[in-house]
Design a protein around this motif. Structure first.
Motif, PDB file in Angstrom:
ATOM      1  N   LEU A 153     -35.364  -6.894  26.432  1.00  0.00           N
ATOM      2  CA  LEU A 153     -36.794  -6.597  26.230  1.00  0.00           C
ATOM      3  C   LEU A 153     -36.844  -5.237  25.142  1.00  0.00           C
ATOM      4  CD1 LEU A 153     -39.596  -6.645  26.890  1.00  0.00           C
ATOM      5  CD2 LEU A 153     -38.911  -4.508  28.623  1.00  0.00           C
ATOM      6  N   SER A 154     -37.468  -5.711  24.265  1.00  0.00           N
ATOM      7  CA  SER A 154     -38.136  -4.475  23.907  1.00  0.00           C
ATOM      8  C   SER A 154     -37.845  -3.611  23.889  1.00  0.00           C
ATOM      9  CB  SER A 154     -38.496  -5.119  21.980  1.00  0.00           C
ATOM     10  OG  SER A 154     -37.499  -6.242  21.259  1.00  0.00           O
ATOM     11  N   SER A 155     -37.789  -2.263  24.144  1.00  0.00           N
ATOM     12  CA  SER A 155     -38.843  -0.769  24.322  1.00  0.00           C
ATOM     13  C   SER A 155     -39.037  -0.235  23.542  1.00  0.00           C
ATOM     14  CB  SER A 155     -38.472  -0.859  25.744  1.00  0.00           C
ATOM     15  OG  SER A 155     -38.735   0.011  26.247  1.00  0.00           O
ATOM     16  N   VAL A 156     -39.393   0.816  23.516  1.00  0.00           N
ATOM     17  CA  VAL A 156     -39.684   2.544  23.072  1.00  0.00           C
ATOM     18  C   VAL A 156     -39.198   3.274  23.760  1.00  0.00           C
ATOM     19  CG1 VAL A 156     -41.109   4.039  22.210  1.00  0.00           C
ATOM     20  CG2 VAL A 156     -41.713   2.056  22.278  1.00  0.00           C
ATOM     21  N   ARG A 157     -37.882   3.653  23.495  1.00  0.00           N
ATOM     22  CA  ARG A 157     -37.761   4.755  25.082  1.00  0.00           C
ATOM     23  C   ARG A 157     -38.059   6.313  24.466  1.00  0.00           C
ATOM     24  NH1 ARG A 157     -31.652   5.143  22.528  1.00  0.00           N
ATOM     25  NH2 ARG A 157     -31.703   2.708  23.697  1.00  0.00           N
ATOM     26  N   GLN A 158     -37.889   6.763  26.179  1.00  0.00           N
ATOM     27  CA  GLN A 158     -38.396   8.182  26.101  1.00  0.00           C
ATOM     28  C   GLN A 158     -37.146   8.946  26.687  1.00  0.00           C
ATOM     29  OE1 GLN A 158     -42.157   9.049  27.479  1.00  0.00           O
ATOM     30  NE2 GLN A 158     -42.132   7.046  28.952  1.00  0.00           N
ATOM     31  N   PRO A 159     -36.439   9.864  26.766  1.00  0.00           N
ATOM     32  CA  PRO A 159     -35.517  10.736  27.315  1.00  0.00           C
ATOM     33  C   PRO A 159     -35.840  11.594  28.541  1.00  0.00           C
ATOM     34  CG  PRO A 159     -36.828  12.214  25.318  1.00  0.00           C
ATOM     35  CD  PRO A 159     -37.763  11.068  25.228  1.00  0.00           C
ATOM     36  N   ALA A 160     -35.948  10.308  29.180  1.00  0.00           N
ATOM     37  CA  ALA A 160     -35.962  10.245  30.894  1.00  0.00           C
ATOM     38  C   ALA A 160     -35.154  12.045  31.382  1.00  0.00           C
ATOM     39  CB  ALA A 160     -35.880   9.156  31.452  1.00  0.00           C
ATOM     40  N   HIS A 161     -34.750  11.761  31.725  1.00  0.00           N
ATOM     41  CA  HIS A 161     -33.205  12.993  32.118  1.00  0.00           C
ATOM     42  C   HIS A 161     -33.573  14.323  30.938  1.00  0.00           C
ATOM     43  CE1 HIS A 161     -29.418  15.355  33.016  1.00  0.00           C
ATOM     44  NE2 HIS A 161     -29.640  13.969  33.858  1.00  0.00           N
ATOM     45  N   LEU A 162     -33.860  14.023  29.895  1.00  0.00           N
ATOM     46  CA  LEU A 162     -33.956  14.978  29.293  1.00  0.00           C
ATOM     47  C   LEU A 162     -35.327  15.832  29.590  1.00  0.00           C
ATOM     48  CD1 LEU A 162     -33.149  17.054  26.757  1.00  0.00           C
ATOM     49  CD2 LEU A 162     -34.102  15.752  25.268  1.00  0.00           C
ATOM     50  N   LEU A 163     -36.468  15.476  29.837  1.00  0.00           N
ATOM     51  CA  LEU A 163     -37.562  14.976  30.005  1.00  0.00           C
ATOM     52  C   LEU A 163     -37.390  16.093  31.571  1.00  0.00           C
ATOM     53  CD1 LEU A 163     -40.197  12.131  30.146  1.00  0.00           C
ATOM     54  CD2 LEU A 163     -40.359  14.848  28.624  1.00  0.00           C
ATOM     55  N   GLY A 164     -36.728  15.706  32.253  1.00  0.00           N
ATOM     56  CA  GLY A 164     -36.380  16.451  33.662  1.00  0.00           C
ATOM     57  C   GLY A 164     -35.442  17.510  33.642  1.00  0.00           C
ATOM     58  N   TYR A 165     -34.407  18.012  32.800  1.00  0.00           N
ATOM     59  CA  TYR A 165     -34.095  18.843  33.358  1.00  0.00           C
ATOM     60  C   TYR A 165     -34.897  19.967  31.803  1.00  0.00           C
ATOM     61  CZ  TYR A 165     -29.428  21.107  31.322  1.00  0.00           C
ATOM     62  OH  TYR A 165     -28.827  22.280  31.205  1.00  0.00           O
ATOM     63  N   THR A 166     -35.634  19.941  31.252  1.00  0.00           N
ATOM     64  CA  THR A 166     -36.162  20.735  30.021  1.00  0.00           C
ATOM     65  C   THR A 166     -37.392  21.192  31.514  1.00  0.00           C
ATOM     66  OG1 THR A 166     -35.492  19.814  28.229  1.00  0.00           O
ATOM     67  CG2 THR A 166     -37.535  20.961  28.615  1.00  0.00           C
ATOM     68  N   ALA A 167     -37.726  20.224  32.026  1.00  0.00           N
ATOM     69  CA  ALA A 167     -38.595  20.697  33.028  1.00  0.00           C
ATOM     70  C   ALA A 167     -38.478  21.797  33.521  1.00  0.00           C
ATOM     71  CB  ALA A 167     -39.234  19.569  33.938  1.00  0.00           C
ATOM     72  N   VAL A 168     -37.518  21.748  34.252  1.00  0.00           N
ATOM     73  CA  VAL A 168     -36.798  22.873  34.870  1.00  0.00           C
ATOM     74  C   VAL A 168     -36.175  24.333  33.735  1.00  0.00           C
ATOM     75  CG1 VAL A 168     -35.136  24.069  36.497  1.00  0.00           C
ATOM     76  CG2 VAL A 168     -35.864  21.449  36.773  1.00  0.00           C
ATOM     77  N   ASP A 169     -35.650  23.916  32.535  1.00  0.00           N
ATOM     78  CA  ASP A 169     -35.310  24.554  32.138  1.00  0.00           C
ATOM     79  C   ASP A 169     -36.825  25.516  31.822  1.00  0.00           C
ATOM     80  OD1 ASP A 169     -33.121  26.495  30.754  1.00  0.00           O
ATOM     81  OD2 ASP A 169     -34.266  25.603  28.905  1.00  0.00           O
ATOM     82  N   LEU A 170     -37.746  24.899  31.569  1.00  0.00           N
ATOM     83  CA  LEU A 170     -39.330  25.538  31.012  1.00  0.00           C
ATOM     84  C   LEU A 170     -39.978  26.423  32.661  1.00  0.00           C
ATOM     85  CD1 LEU A 170     -40.916  23.021  28.720  1.00  0.00           C
ATOM     86  CD2 LEU A 170     -40.445  24.781  28.157  1.00  0.00           C
ATOM     87  N   LEU A 171     -39.305  25.710  33.240  1.00  0.00           N
ATOM     88  CA  LEU A 171     -39.429  26.606  34.639  1.00  0.00           C
ATOM     89  C   LEU A 171     -38.889  27.991  35.203  1.00  0.00           C
ATOM     90  CD1 LEU A 171     -41.386  26.892  37.913  1.00  0.00           C
ATOM     91  CD2 LEU A 171     -39.333  25.792  38.064  1.00  0.00           C
ATOM     92  N   MET A 172     -37.382  28.213  34.460  1.00  0.00           N
ATOM     93  CA  MET A 172     -37.094  29.234  35.097  1.00  0.00           C
ATOM     94  C   MET A 172     -37.157  30.375  33.933  1.00  0.00           C
ATOM     95  SD  MET A 172     -34.923  28.650  36.902  1.00  0.00           S
ATOM     96  CE  MET A 172     -35.873  27.465  38.001  1.00  0.00           C
ATOM     97  N   LYS A 173     -37.764  29.834  32.545  1.00  0.00           N
ATOM     98  CA  LYS A 173     -37.872  30.934  31.362  1.00  0.00           C
ATOM     99  C   LYS A 173     -39.607  31.634  32.645  1.00  0.00           C
ATOM    100  CE  LYS A 173     -36.211  28.904  27.361  1.00  0.00           C
ATOM    101  NZ  LYS A 173     -35.987  27.697  26.718  1.00  0.00           N
ATOM    102  N   GLU A 174     -40.946  30.910  33.022  1.00  0.00           N
ATOM    103  CA  GLU A 174     -41.612  30.615  33.363  1.00  0.00           C
ATOM    104  C   GLU A 174     -41.079  31.847  34.200  1.00  0.00           C
ATOM    105  OE1 GLU A 174     -45.486  30.472  32.798  1.00  0.00           O
ATOM    106  OE2 GLU A 174     -44.108  29.925  30.810  1.00  0.00           O
TER     107      GLU A 174
END
Length: 333
Positions: free
Chosen positions: A288-309
């Motif tokens: 299947l052709s697809s459009v890739r999203q960086p799923a793991h990086l999304l979750g990792y970055t979300a927590v990183d942003l939370l820590m900064k908040e």
């Protein structure tokens, strides 16, 4: 009498504050010091009293995350990314599955407030800002994951889904396809509406191209199969020559329906592309052709942003990644 934090600090020759950091924010402490404190904890048999600590601090060591479908490999990988970053801070992640249902989502938000979580990461089922604002007003930071809402008042990490939709439709058009169908989930989900916007933009740039929208009640394999069966049941002249599915689960369902139909071939008759590039997209009957999203990086970055908040640190409160086209056999030719 039990072993106290002061006993651990004395045994490790560090301050009580350092022991607290090792227990709660180990990333802030030198590795050699962490090792020394942990050895003292083992030697003394120290067991932390989380209930008492939580009452004093007004917070748990947990982070809440609510996703649209925990059974979707994309969101499972987002959660894994969040867990990876949370573990670096000595925190755990509590997972809620909204199942694309706003009422269920509300239930998890209430639960996380009661649990006094350090923050809530959420992929909202709708753009109903007041529900999320109530959580933030209670002193719990809200981080939008794979989503952006409103005027930017919520910290967010997302992917440019308009561009992703544009990439998918442009790829189909580049293969000479002109009758495109977008198999969508509920239009209230921002990702769906953004991907449709991008697809419409691409189709609008090509003379003679057209785009049909086929809404589904949910972003699942079953709903994709139902949509695919309806398309396959049409007379050949009435079918689209390409399908863009709003996510890979829908695309897999569409592919199942086309594979079962006696007179529909992929990509010969109908080219097919999905979105997310989940792990088994490459191993379907027709890769299947697809459009890739960086799923793991999304979750990792979300927590990183939370820590900064939580640390009141300066920096960008909105992170947006760019999607990537992954072409496979389902759009070949």
């Amino acid at each position: 009498m039990g072993v106290s934090v002061r006993d651990v600090a004395a045994a490790a020759s560090v301050s009580v504050g350092t022991v607290s950091n090792v227990l709660n924010r180990p990333a802030k402490v030198a590795p050699a010091t962490v090792e020394r404190v942990m050895q003292a904890i083992d030697d003394l048999g120290f067991v932390r009293n989380d209930a008492a600590r939580q009452l004093r601090a007004g917070r748990s060591r947990s982070i809440g995350i609510v996703v649209l479908d925990v059974g979707n490999p994309f969101f499972a990988e987002v959660v894994r990314g969040a867990e990876t970053r949370a573990a670096e801070e000595g925190m755990s992640v509590l997972v809620g599955n909204s199942d694309e249902n706003a009422d269920r989502e509300d239930g998890y938000l209430d639960l996380f407030r009661e649990q006094r979580v350090n923050g809530v990461l959420i992929t909202p089922a709708s753009s109903d800002v007041p529900r999320l604002q109530r959580v933030q007003d209670a002193g719990i930071p809200v981080i939008l994951v794979d989503s952006e809402i409103g005027d930017g008042s919520f910290v967010s990490v997302a992917v440019d889904d308009v561009q992703g939709g544009y990439l998918a439709a442009s790829h189909l058009l580049s293969k000479g396809r002109r009758r495109l169908a977008f198999v969508a989930g509920p239009p209230s989900i921002r990702q769906v509406s953004d991907r449709l916007e991008g697809a419409r933009r691409a189709v609008g740039e090509v003379s003679g191209a057209e785009l049909e929208v086929i809404e589904t009640a949910a972003l699942t394999v079953l709903h994709g199969r139902t949509a695919g069966e309806a398309l396959a049941a049409r007379d050949a002249a009435e079918r689209p020559d390409a399908v863009f599915a709003a996510n890979d689960l829908l695309a897999v369902g569409v592919l199942q329906a086309f594979t079962a139909a006696p007179d529909v071939s992929v990509p010969g008759d109908i080219a097919l592309i999905g979105y997310d590039d989940i792990d088994f997209a490459a191993s379907t009957t027709v890769p299947l052709s697809s459009v890739r999203q960086p799923a793991h990086l999304l979750g990792y970055t979300a927590v990183d942003l939370l820590m900064k908040e939580l640390d009141h640190a300066s920096g960008d409160r909105h992170v947006r990644f760019q999607p990537e086209l992954v072409a496979r056999q389902s759009t070949a030719g």
